[in-house]
Design a protein around this motif. Structure first.
Motif, PDB file in Angstrom:
ATOM      1  N   LEU A   2       0.693  -1.308   0.019  1.00  0.00           N
ATOM      2  CA  LEU A   2       0.026   0.060  -0.012  1.00  0.00           C
ATOM      3  C   LEU A   2       0.808   1.315  -0.074  1.00  0.00           C
ATOM      4  CD1 LEU A   2      -2.647   1.523   0.198  1.00  0.00           C
ATOM      5  CD2 LEU A   2      -2.744   1.214   2.650  1.00  0.00           C
ATOM      6  N   ALA A   3       1.911   1.294   0.684  1.00  0.00           N
ATOM      7  CA  ALA A   3       2.848   2.481   0.933  1.00  0.00           C
ATOM      8  C   ALA A   3       3.446   2.813  -0.661  1.00  0.00           C
ATOM      9  CB  ALA A   3       3.948   2.178   1.883  1.00  0.00           C
ATOM     10  N   ALA A   4       4.026   1.702  -1.084  1.00  0.00           N
ATOM     11  CA  ALA A   4       4.664   1.705  -2.502  1.00  0.00           C
ATOM     12  C   ALA A   4       3.514   2.194  -3.687  1.00  0.00           C
ATOM     13  CB  ALA A   4       4.860   0.470  -3.012  1.00  0.00           C
ATOM     14  N   ARG A   5       2.253   1.772  -3.575  1.00  0.00           N
ATOM     15  CA  ARG A   5       1.229   2.575  -4.466  1.00  0.00           C
ATOM     16  C   ARG A   5       0.947   3.808  -4.248  1.00  0.00           C
ATOM     17  NH1 ARG A   5      -4.975   0.226  -4.157  1.00  0.00           N
ATOM     18  NH2 ARG A   5      -5.120   1.816  -2.846  1.00  0.00           N
ATOM     19  N   MET A   6       0.999   4.204  -3.044  1.00  0.00           N
ATOM     20  CA  MET A   6       0.746   5.650  -2.443  1.00  0.00           C
ATOM     21  C   MET A   6       1.986   6.684  -3.000  1.00  0.00           C
ATOM     22  SD  MET A   6      -1.135   5.055   1.199  1.00  0.00           S
ATOM     23  CE  MET A   6      -1.591   6.792   1.346  1.00  0.00           C
ATOM     24  N   LEU A   7       3.127   6.038  -3.138  1.00  0.00           N
ATOM     25  CA  LEU A   7       4.294   6.817  -3.058  1.00  0.00           C
ATOM     26  C   LEU A   7       4.792   6.456  -4.545  1.00  0.00           C
ATOM     27  CD1 LEU A   7       6.153   5.784   0.344  1.00  0.00           C
ATOM     28  CD2 LEU A   7       5.302   8.355  -0.544  1.00  0.00           C
ATOM     29  N   GLY A   8       4.029   5.723  -5.301  1.00  0.00           N
ATOM     30  CA  GLY A   8       4.382   5.382  -6.652  1.00  0.00           C
ATOM     31  C   GLY A   8       5.761   4.722  -6.924  1.00  0.00           C
ATOM     32  N   MET A   9       5.818   3.767  -6.100  1.00  0.00           N
ATOM     33  CA  MET A   9       6.876   2.813  -6.290  1.00  0.00           C
ATOM     34  C   MET A   9       6.661   1.498  -6.634  1.00  0.00           C
ATOM     35  SD  MET A   9       8.577   4.206  -2.878  1.00  0.00           S
ATOM     36  CE  MET A   9       9.944   3.132  -2.712  1.00  0.00           C
ATOM     37  N   ALA A  22      -1.377 -16.837   4.265  1.00  0.00           N
ATOM     38  CA  ALA A  22      -2.903 -16.786   4.080  1.00  0.00           C
ATOM     39  C   ALA A  22      -3.247 -16.326   2.708  1.00  0.00           C
ATOM     40  CB  ALA A  22      -3.574 -16.089   5.293  1.00  0.00           C
ATOM     41  N   LEU A  23      -4.096 -16.771   2.142  1.00  0.00           N
ATOM     42  CA  LEU A  23      -4.643 -16.519   0.469  1.00  0.00           C
ATOM     43  C   LEU A  23      -5.035 -15.093   0.747  1.00  0.00           C
ATOM     44  CD1 LEU A  23      -5.797 -19.875  -0.800  1.00  0.00           C
ATOM     45  CD2 LEU A  23      -3.456 -18.654  -1.016  1.00  0.00           C
ATOM     46  N   PRO A  24      -5.872 -14.683   1.622  1.00  0.00           N
ATOM     47  CA  PRO A  24      -6.427 -13.389   1.794  1.00  0.00           C
ATOM     48  C   PRO A  24      -5.338 -12.142   1.517  1.00  0.00           C
ATOM     49  CG  PRO A  24      -7.870 -14.698   2.929  1.00  0.00           C
ATOM     50  CD  PRO A  24      -6.631 -15.604   2.629  1.00  0.00           C
ATOM     51  N   LYS A  25      -4.444 -12.506   2.479  1.00  0.00           N
ATOM     52  CA  LYS A  25      -3.301 -11.426   2.568  1.00  0.00           C
ATOM     53  C   LYS A  25      -2.390 -11.527   1.168  1.00  0.00           C
ATOM     54  CE  LYS A  25      -3.214 -11.552   7.447  1.00  0.00           C
ATOM     55  NZ  LYS A  25      -2.438 -11.503   8.797  1.00  0.00           N
ATOM     56  N   VAL A  26      -2.277 -12.777   0.891  1.00  0.00           N
ATOM     57  CA  VAL A  26      -1.510 -12.519  -0.618  1.00  0.00           C
ATOM     58  C   VAL A  26      -2.498 -11.943  -1.467  1.00  0.00           C
ATOM     59  CG1 VAL A  26      -0.656 -13.932  -2.546  1.00  0.00           C
ATOM     60  CG2 VAL A  26      -0.405 -15.037  -0.012  1.00  0.00           C
ATOM     61  N   GLN A  77      -3.422  -6.891  -4.651  1.00  0.00           N
ATOM     62  CA  GLN A  77      -4.377  -5.840  -5.075  1.00  0.00           C
ATOM     63  C   GLN A  77      -3.738  -4.400  -4.949  1.00  0.00           C
ATOM     64  OE1 GLN A  77      -7.847  -7.056  -3.223  1.00  0.00           O
ATOM     65  NE2 GLN A  77      -8.221  -9.015  -4.301  1.00  0.00           N
ATOM     66  N   TYR A  78      -3.047  -4.197  -4.017  1.00  0.00           N
ATOM     67  CA  TYR A  78      -2.551  -2.991  -3.646  1.00  0.00           C
ATOM     68  C   TYR A  78      -1.378  -2.759  -4.547  1.00  0.00           C
ATOM     69  CZ  TYR A  78      -4.580  -2.459   1.115  1.00  0.00           C
ATOM     70  OH  TYR A  78      -5.430  -2.629   1.985  1.00  0.00           O
ATOM     71  N   GLY A  79      -1.186  -3.749  -5.599  1.00  0.00           N
ATOM     72  CA  GLY A  79      -0.017  -3.433  -6.884  1.00  0.00           C
ATOM     73  C   GLY A  79       1.226  -4.213  -6.447  1.00  0.00           C
TER      74      GLY A  79
END
Length: 209
Positions: free
Chosen positions: A84-91, A102-106, A111-113
Motif C-alpha cells: 500500500l505504501a508503495a502504491r501511495m508513493l508511486g514505487m 494466508a491467501l486473503p493476505k496474498v 491488489q495493492y499493486g
C-alpha cells in the motif's frame, strides 16, 4: 531515539494512517479487575499497524532509491503495508511470502499493486530471498522491524494512545520482531516514567522461546 523521532513520523503519516479508535472490553476488564482499552489497529488501512512503519521508511527514501523500487518479506501484514505504501508513493514493490501465507493476505498484497513471489516454508526463508533480490537488483530492502524509521512509524500507535487515554499506566504490546515494542518505548521516552510497556506473545505461536 525518542518522542521527537516518533513525532516526526506522525507528521509524515498525516492523511496516510488512520487515527484508530480506542474501545473498551467488559470481558477483559472482568479478568483484569480494572479498566482495559483496546487500540483498534485492526481498523487501520491495510488491516494492521504495519502501514505506519513501512510508509515512514519508504517516504524518507531518496529519489534514486525510489526509482529502484522496494522489496520485502512477510507472511501478510508487513506485505500489505509495504504494498500500500508503495502504491501511495508511486514505487514498484516485490514481496516474498512463504508458501503457506494466508491467501486473503496474498490477494490483498497483489491488489495493492505489489508483485508477490511465493516460496519457502517460513518468513526467514522469504527474508533470504528478499535480500538476494535486493542485492541483485538494487531494490531497497524494507525490513519489517530492523530500521529506525520503521520503529518510529510503529511508535505512533502509542503516541496516539497517550492522547486518547491520558491516564494509561500499562501498555501491552504484541512482540514478534520487536518493532512495535521498540516504538512504544521510544514514544514514551523519559516523559512518562509511570507508564510500563509489557511485551506479550501467544503461548502457542511465540516468536521467541
Amino acid at each position: 531515539m525518542g518522542p521527537e523521532d516518533v513525532a516526526g513520523a506522525a507528521a509524515l503519516l498525516e492523511g496516510v494512517a488512520t487515527r484508530t479508535p480506542v474501545d473498551g472490553s467488559r470481558a477483559l476488564e472482568e479478568i483484569a479487575g480494572g479498566p482495559v482499552h483496546l487500540k483498534c489497529e485492526n481498523l487501520q488501512r491495510s488491516g494492521s499497524f504495519k502501514i505506519r512503519g513501512a510508509y515512514v521508511r519508504m517516504a524518507r527514501m531518496s529519489g534514486p532509491e525510489r526509482a529502484r523500487g522496494v522489496v520485502a518479506a512477510s507472511a501478510g501484514n508487513h506485505a500489505q503495508g509495504v504494498a500500500l505504501a508503495a502504491r501511495m508513493l508511486g514505487m514498484s514493490a516485490t514481496v516474498y511470502m512463504p508458501q503457506g501465507a494466508a491467501l486473503p493476505k496474498v490477494a490483498a498484497t497483489e491488489q495493492y499493486g505489489a508483485r508477490v513471489v511465493l516460496g519457502g516454508d517460513t518468513v526467514d526463508d522469504a527474508l533470504v530471498r528478499a535480500r538476494e533480490h535486493a542485492a541483485s537488483t538494487g531494490a531497497e530492502m524494507i525490513h519489517p522491524f530492523d530500521h529506525r524509521d520503521v520503529v518510529a512509524g510503529q511508535g505512533t500507535v502509542v503516541r496516539e494512545v497517550l492522547e486518547q487515554v491520558p491516564d494509561v499506566r500499562t501498555i501491552l504490546v504484541p512482540v514478534g520482531g520487536g518493532g512495535l515494542a521498540a516504538g512504544a518505548v521510544a514514544a514514551l521516552g523519559a516523559d512518562h516514567p509511570d507508564v510500563e510497556v509489557v511485551g506479550v506473545q501467544a503461548g502457542g505461536a511465540a516468536a521467541w522461546p
